[in-house]
Design an enzyme around this catalytic site. Structure first.
Site, mmCIF file in Angstrom:
data_model
loop_
_atom_site.group_PDB
_atom_site.id
_atom_site.type_symbol
_atom_site.label_atom_id
_atom_site.label_comp_id
_atom_site.label_asym_id
_atom_site.label_seq_id
_atom_site.Cartn_x
_atom_site.Cartn_y
_atom_site.Cartn_z
ATOM 1 N N ASP A 128 1.140 8.689 9.168
ATOM 2 C CA ASP A 128 1.108 8.288 7.757
ATOM 3 C C ASP A 128 -0.204 8.781 7.156
ATOM 4 O O ASP A 128 -1.294 8.527 7.702
ATOM 5 C CB ASP A 128 1.200 6.760 7.677
ATOM 6 C CG ASP A 128 1.300 6.250 6.248
ATOM 7 O OD1 ASP A 128 2.321 5.615 5.919
ATOM 8 O OD2 ASP A 128 0.344 6.482 5.459
ATOM 9 N N ASN A 140 -2.538 11.523 -5.270
ATOM 10 C CA ASN A 140 -1.623 11.620 -6.415
ATOM 11 C C ASN A 140 -2.338 11.199 -7.699
ATOM 12 O O ASN A 140 -2.208 11.859 -8.736
ATOM 13 C CB ASN A 140 -0.417 10.705 -6.207
ATOM 14 C CG ASN A 140 0.672 11.375 -5.382
ATOM 15 O OD1 ASN A 140 0.894 12.568 -5.518
ATOM 16 N ND2 ASN A 140 1.307 10.613 -4.531
ATOM 17 N N HIS A 191 0.970 14.351 -9.176
ATOM 18 C CA HIS A 191 2.066 14.278 -8.213
ATOM 19 C C HIS A 191 2.409 15.652 -7.636
ATOM 20 O O HIS A 191 2.747 15.776 -6.449
ATOM 21 C CB HIS A 191 3.291 13.672 -8.917
ATOM 22 C CG HIS A 191 4.182 12.928 -7.990
ATOM 23 N ND1 HIS A 191 5.302 13.497 -7.434
ATOM 24 C CD2 HIS A 191 4.124 11.656 -7.509
ATOM 25 C CE1 HIS A 191 5.895 12.609 -6.645
ATOM 26 N NE2 HIS A 191 5.203 11.474 -6.680
ATOM 27 N N ASP A 203 2.664 16.785 -3.873
ATOM 28 C CA ASP A 203 3.829 17.429 -3.244
ATOM 29 C C ASP A 203 3.391 18.634 -2.402
ATOM 30 O O ASP A 203 3.846 18.819 -1.275
ATOM 31 C CB ASP A 203 4.820 17.910 -4.317
ATOM 32 C CG ASP A 203 5.670 16.772 -4.840
ATOM 33 O OD1 ASP A 203 5.524 15.643 -4.322
ATOM 34 O OD2 ASP A 203 6.463 16.991 -5.780
ATOM 35 N N GLU A 242 5.148 9.621 2.526
ATOM 36 C CA GLU A 242 4.083 10.398 3.184
ATOM 37 C C GLU A 242 3.994 10.019 4.663
ATOM 38 O O GLU A 242 2.935 10.016 5.263
ATOM 39 C CB GLU A 242 2.719 10.208 2.496
ATOM 40 C CG GLU A 242 2.548 8.928 1.726
ATOM 41 C CD GLU A 242 2.387 7.697 2.632
ATOM 42 O OE1 GLU A 242 3.429 7.078 2.938
ATOM 43 O OE2 GLU A 242 1.247 7.362 3.003
HETATM 44 P P1 GH3 Z 1 -2.491 4.144 3.372
HETATM 45 O O1 GH3 Z 1 -3.718 4.812 3.889
HETATM 46 O O2 GH3 Z 1 -2.557 2.668 3.538
HETATM 47 O O3 GH3 Z 1 -1.273 4.705 3.915
HETATM 48 O O4 GH3 Z 1 -2.515 4.393 1.807
HETATM 49 P P2 GH3 Z 1 -1.492 5.229 0.959
HETATM 50 O O5 GH3 Z 1 -2.036 5.353 -0.418
HETATM 51 O O6 GH3 Z 1 -1.182 6.490 1.630
HETATM 52 O O7 GH3 Z 1 -0.230 4.334 1.072
HETATM 53 P P3 GH3 Z 1 0.765 3.751 0.048
HETATM 54 O O8 GH3 Z 1 1.966 3.360 0.845
HETATM 55 O O9 GH3 Z 1 0.100 2.699 -0.793
HETATM 56 O O10 GH3 Z 1 1.114 4.930 -0.884
HETATM 57 C C1 GH3 Z 1 1.873 5.998 -0.459
HETATM 58 C C2 GH3 Z 1 1.834 6.994 -1.554
HETATM 59 O O11 GH3 Z 1 2.497 8.188 -1.207
HETATM 60 C C3 GH3 Z 1 2.488 6.465 -2.799
HETATM 61 C C4 GH3 Z 1 3.216 7.642 -3.366
HETATM 62 O O12 GH3 Z 1 2.695 7.979 -4.607
HETATM 63 C C5 GH3 Z 1 2.942 8.765 -2.401
HETATM 64 N N1 GH3 Z 1 4.144 9.506 -2.170
HETATM 65 C C6 GH3 Z 1 5.234 9.133 -1.461
HETATM 66 N N2 GH3 Z 1 6.182 10.121 -1.516
HETATM 67 C C7 GH3 Z 1 5.649 11.126 -2.234
HETATM 68 C C8 GH3 Z 1 6.137 12.402 -2.644
HETATM 69 O O13 GH3 Z 1 7.251 12.821 -2.339
HETATM 70 N N3 GH3 Z 1 5.329 13.180 -3.386
HETATM 71 C C9 GH3 Z 1 4.088 12.751 -3.737
HETATM 72 N N4 GH3 Z 1 3.337 13.570 -4.467
HETATM 73 N N5 GH3 Z 1 3.618 11.550 -3.385
HETATM 74 C C10 GH3 Z 1 4.376 10.743 -2.646
HETATM 75 MG MG MG Z 2 -0.228 6.407 3.530
HETATM 76 MG MG MG Z 3 3.128 5.018 3.933
#
Ligand code: GH3
Ligand code: MG
Ligand code: MG
Length: 369
Positions: free
Chosen positions: A238, A246, A251, A255, A281
């Protein structure tokens, strides 16, 4: 670490895959159609009786013999484990039906004049039982090879000989044309189906296996591991603070970073490992035939690779946390998979809690690796 062999599965030849799928379709649709052939072959006795009441019985005998052979081949293909004979036997039945019709026509006065149209119609069913146009060509050749000696044996008049030959050749020409058309449309449908299945299993952003596909692959590996007794490891990765990336860069940049992460992870793993995007992610790697120590090494390599990756347009790096678990598979694959993911998730949670950019490994308590 127990090194898994680098077995990359050879991609199936597209032509073989097409023939395979067409054969399966033929078997599932046509396993019982021999009954129709038998009924049609016999029901033409009524026509025989109508056109030549004096001789129809001789034609009837020929028809009975042909029909019995058709039914015998059909019953044979219905025996357990014999269905793969169906496409070959369908061609045999076609040849038998042609020869029977010709034999029946020969028994009638002026039978050829009446029967040759039926013969042409039978030949025209070839495209529907042939796998592809090559198969159809073989079938048509077999028909000609069977017809020529029968026609000579029956010492036909010159007129009947020429008339029948012309009709048969015309029917074969039209059958070939139909076969080509059918083959093209079957191939197109097959290609679309393959593409649809590929898309249904692929993550659109990264091109990796999607959640469903990696889960299926994982279960397959667990099944294999249960048989072989080899350990299986799973990495749940992760990205750290990805939300910030982001927020700061947009965004789209996020990506692009995910695409790059997928490529870096792919490079860090072996060919025999399976990688998929588990969610936003989060990525999962399944490592067959890999014990706990081996999996910890791979996880550390992955973590290190991401830490040292430059992401275009971000002006900063990102890091990854990895939860690792290893299992000797005893339970059935579906619950083993759930257990493996759940345990890796707990380790990932600890990696986050302990400061991120780290690997936390551990076997499931019930496992002895
Ligand atoms: P942590 O270290 O605790 O994992 O923090 P984090 O910010 O990575 O975790 P959190 O689960 O709060 O956020 C995950 C983020 O990943 C939120 C979302 O905006 C981003 N994300 C998820 N899928 C995608 C995607 O397909 N594209 C983009 N650009 N961002 C994504
Ligand atoms: Mg994360
Ligand atoms: Mg996550």
């Amino acid at each position: 670490m127990s090194e898994a062999p680098r077995i990359s599965q050879p991609a199936p030849d597209p032509d073989d895959a097409f023939r395979d799928s067409r054969t399966k379709a033929l078997i599932s649709v046509n396993l019982n159609t021999f009954w129709s052939s038998a009924i049609i072959l016999m029901s033409f006795s009524m026509w025989d009786a109508f056109v030549d009441p004096a001789h129809w019985r001789a034609a009837f005998t020929t028809r009975i013999i042909g029909t019995l052979i058709v039914i015998a081949t059909g019953v044979f293909q219905k025996l357990p484990g014999r269905s793969h004979w169906m496409p070959r036997l369908a061609k045999v039945r076609l040849v038998i039906a042609v020869v029977t019709s010709l034999g029946a026509a020969a028994a009638l006065h002026d039978g050829y004049g009446f029967g040759v149209a039926g013969l042409a119609v039978i030949i025209l069913t070839g495209p529907y039982i042939a796998i592809d146009s090559r198969d159809l060509a073989v079938t048509n050749l077999a028909i000609v090879a069977a017809l020529v000696p029968v026609m000579f044996a029956e010492s036909l008049s010159r007129f009947d000989m020429i008339g029948t030959s012309v009709f048969v050749l015309l029917a074969i020409a039209v059958s070939t044309l139909l076969g080509r058309i059918l083959e093209t449309s079957n191939q197109r449908a097959f290609a679309l189906d393959v593409e649809l299945q590929r898309e249904a299993r692929t993550d659109a952003l990264t091109g990796l296996s999607n959640r469903r596909a990696i889960q299926e692959r994982g279960r397959v590996e667990l099944k294999r591991a249960r048989r072989s007794g080899a350990p299986v490891s799973l990495l749940l990765c992760d990205l750290d603070h990805f939300k910030h990336i982001n927020d700061r860069h947009g965004h789209e940049a996020g990506d692009l970073a995910l695409i790059k992460v997928a490529a870096v992870l792919g490079d860090a793993l072996r060919e025999s490992d399976a990688l998929g995007r588990w969610g936003g992610e989060e990525f999962i790697a399944v490592l067959p035939a890999t014990d706990a120590a081996g999996a910890a090494d791979v996880a550390e390599r992955v973590r290190h690779a991401i830490e040292h990756t430059t992401f275009d347009g971000l002006g900063e790096g990102t890091t990854i946390s990895v939860g690792v678990t290893t299992m000797m598979v005893i339970e059935e694959p579906i619950s083993a998979w759930d257990l493996l993911v759940k345990t890796a998730d707990q380790h990932l949670y600890r990696a986050k809690a302990e400061g991120r950019n780290r690997v936390v490994s551990g076997s499931h308590p019930s496992s002895n690796t």
